[in-house]
Design a protein around this motif. Structure first.
Motif, mmCIF file in Angstrom:
data_model
loop_
_atom_site.group_PDB
_atom_site.id
_atom_site.type_symbol
_atom_site.label_atom_id
_atom_site.label_comp_id
_atom_site.label_asym_id
_atom_site.label_seq_id
_atom_site.Cartn_x
_atom_site.Cartn_y
_atom_site.Cartn_z
ATOM 1 N N UNK A 19 11.942 -44.370 13.244
ATOM 2 C CA UNK A 19 12.836 -43.336 13.122
ATOM 3 C C UNK A 19 13.966 -43.626 12.417
ATOM 4 N N UNK A 20 14.612 -42.741 11.514
ATOM 5 C CA UNK A 20 15.936 -43.022 11.224
ATOM 6 C C UNK A 20 16.690 -42.136 11.976
ATOM 7 N N UNK A 21 18.052 -42.462 12.077
ATOM 8 C CA UNK A 21 19.057 -41.828 12.895
ATOM 9 C C UNK A 21 19.200 -40.618 12.216
ATOM 10 N N UNK A 22 19.625 -39.437 13.031
ATOM 11 C CA UNK A 22 20.058 -38.321 12.793
ATOM 12 C C UNK A 22 21.339 -38.412 11.723
ATOM 13 N N UNK A 23 21.172 -37.621 10.559
ATOM 14 C CA UNK A 23 22.320 -37.775 9.621
ATOM 15 C C UNK A 23 22.889 -36.373 9.339
ATOM 16 N N UNK A 24 24.297 -36.521 8.996
ATOM 17 C CA UNK A 24 25.060 -35.263 8.359
ATOM 18 C C UNK A 24 25.920 -35.596 7.013
ATOM 19 N N UNK A 77 31.390 -35.448 -3.884
ATOM 20 C CA UNK A 77 30.304 -36.521 -3.580
ATOM 21 C C UNK A 77 30.143 -35.942 -1.793
ATOM 22 N N UNK A 78 28.998 -36.137 -1.739
ATOM 23 C CA UNK A 78 28.521 -36.009 -0.340
ATOM 24 C C UNK A 78 27.566 -37.086 0.154
ATOM 25 N N UNK A 79 28.236 -38.095 0.812
ATOM 26 C CA UNK A 79 27.635 -39.226 1.382
ATOM 27 C C UNK A 79 27.082 -38.627 2.724
ATOM 28 N N UNK A 80 26.090 -39.275 3.278
ATOM 29 C CA UNK A 80 25.585 -39.026 4.715
ATOM 30 C C UNK A 80 25.961 -40.057 5.570
ATOM 31 N N UNK A 81 26.257 -39.639 6.735
ATOM 32 C CA UNK A 81 26.620 -40.651 7.898
ATOM 33 C C UNK A 81 25.659 -40.183 9.177
ATOM 34 N N UNK A 82 25.605 -41.003 9.856
ATOM 35 C CA UNK A 82 24.785 -41.114 11.313
ATOM 36 C C UNK A 82 25.814 -39.792 12.038
ATOM 37 N N UNK A 133 26.762 -39.885 15.136
ATOM 38 C CA UNK A 133 27.732 -40.557 15.866
ATOM 39 C C UNK A 133 28.609 -41.190 15.405
ATOM 40 N N UNK A 134 28.836 -41.689 14.097
ATOM 41 C CA UNK A 134 29.501 -42.396 13.236
ATOM 42 C C UNK A 134 30.877 -41.464 12.775
ATOM 43 N N UNK A 135 31.996 -41.959 12.983
ATOM 44 C CA UNK A 135 33.244 -41.459 12.564
ATOM 45 C C UNK A 135 33.283 -41.534 11.045
ATOM 46 N N UNK A 136 33.412 -40.440 10.358
ATOM 47 C CA UNK A 136 33.494 -40.408 8.766
ATOM 48 C C UNK A 136 34.997 -40.885 8.265
ATOM 49 N N UNK A 137 35.179 -41.440 7.334
ATOM 50 C CA UNK A 137 36.317 -41.822 6.744
ATOM 51 C C UNK A 137 37.469 -40.672 6.232
ATOM 52 N N UNK A 138 38.516 -41.039 6.300
ATOM 53 C CA UNK A 138 39.533 -39.943 5.747
ATOM 54 C C UNK A 138 39.440 -39.931 4.123
ATOM 55 N N UNK A 139 38.882 -40.919 3.458
ATOM 56 C CA UNK A 139 38.689 -40.882 1.955
ATOM 57 C C UNK A 139 37.355 -41.452 1.451
ATOM 58 N N UNK A 140 36.951 -41.208 0.398
ATOM 59 C CA UNK A 140 35.640 -41.975 -0.045
ATOM 60 C C UNK A 140 35.606 -42.066 -1.586
#
Length: 115
Positions: free
Chosen positions: A24-29, A41-46, A48-55
């Motif tokens: 199973x892959x981890x749930x993402x947002x 741009x819309x990268x996906x993150x797990x 429970x992961x912290x998303x960075x301030x910039x991309x």
């Protein structure tokens, strides 16, 4: 010409079951980032992961931020400087003249002593 390498053209982990073997892959947002050119741009993150301030924008390479109305400014590009440009920042013309005169005197003394 047929080669004797049976695994050529396949990748590690690609078996008869394909992707289902991996579990199973981890749930993402998805998180939206906007650059100064208005690209989203819309990268996906797990979850429970912290998303960075910039991309970094994949279209133009500028940094993107989370606020669409105020995206981050483009980074300032410094022009390429030669070694001579850095030397001129550190030394005045008078210093350069003195160093040149000293080096020439040293060369003349060496050549005068060997002749």
């Amino acid at each position: 010409m047929a080669g004797g390498n049976a695994i050529r053209g396949t990748r590690v982990g690609a078996g008869p079951m394909g992707e289902s073997e991996r579990g199973e892959s981890a749930p993402r947002r998805r998180v939206s980032y906007w650059c100064a050119n208005g690209h989203e741009s819309r990268p996906s993150f797990a979850l429970d992961a912290d998303e960075p301030e910039s991309w970094d924008c994949p279209r133009c390479g500028l940094p993107g931020g989370r606020n669409q109305e105020e995206p981050p400014d483009a980074p300032r590009n410094e022009p390429y400087k030669t070694h001579l440009a850095y030397v001129k920042e550190r030394r005045s013309d008078a210093d350069g003249e003195a160093i040149l005169a000293e080096a020439l005197a040293k060369l003349r003394a060496q050549r005068g002593g060997t002749n």
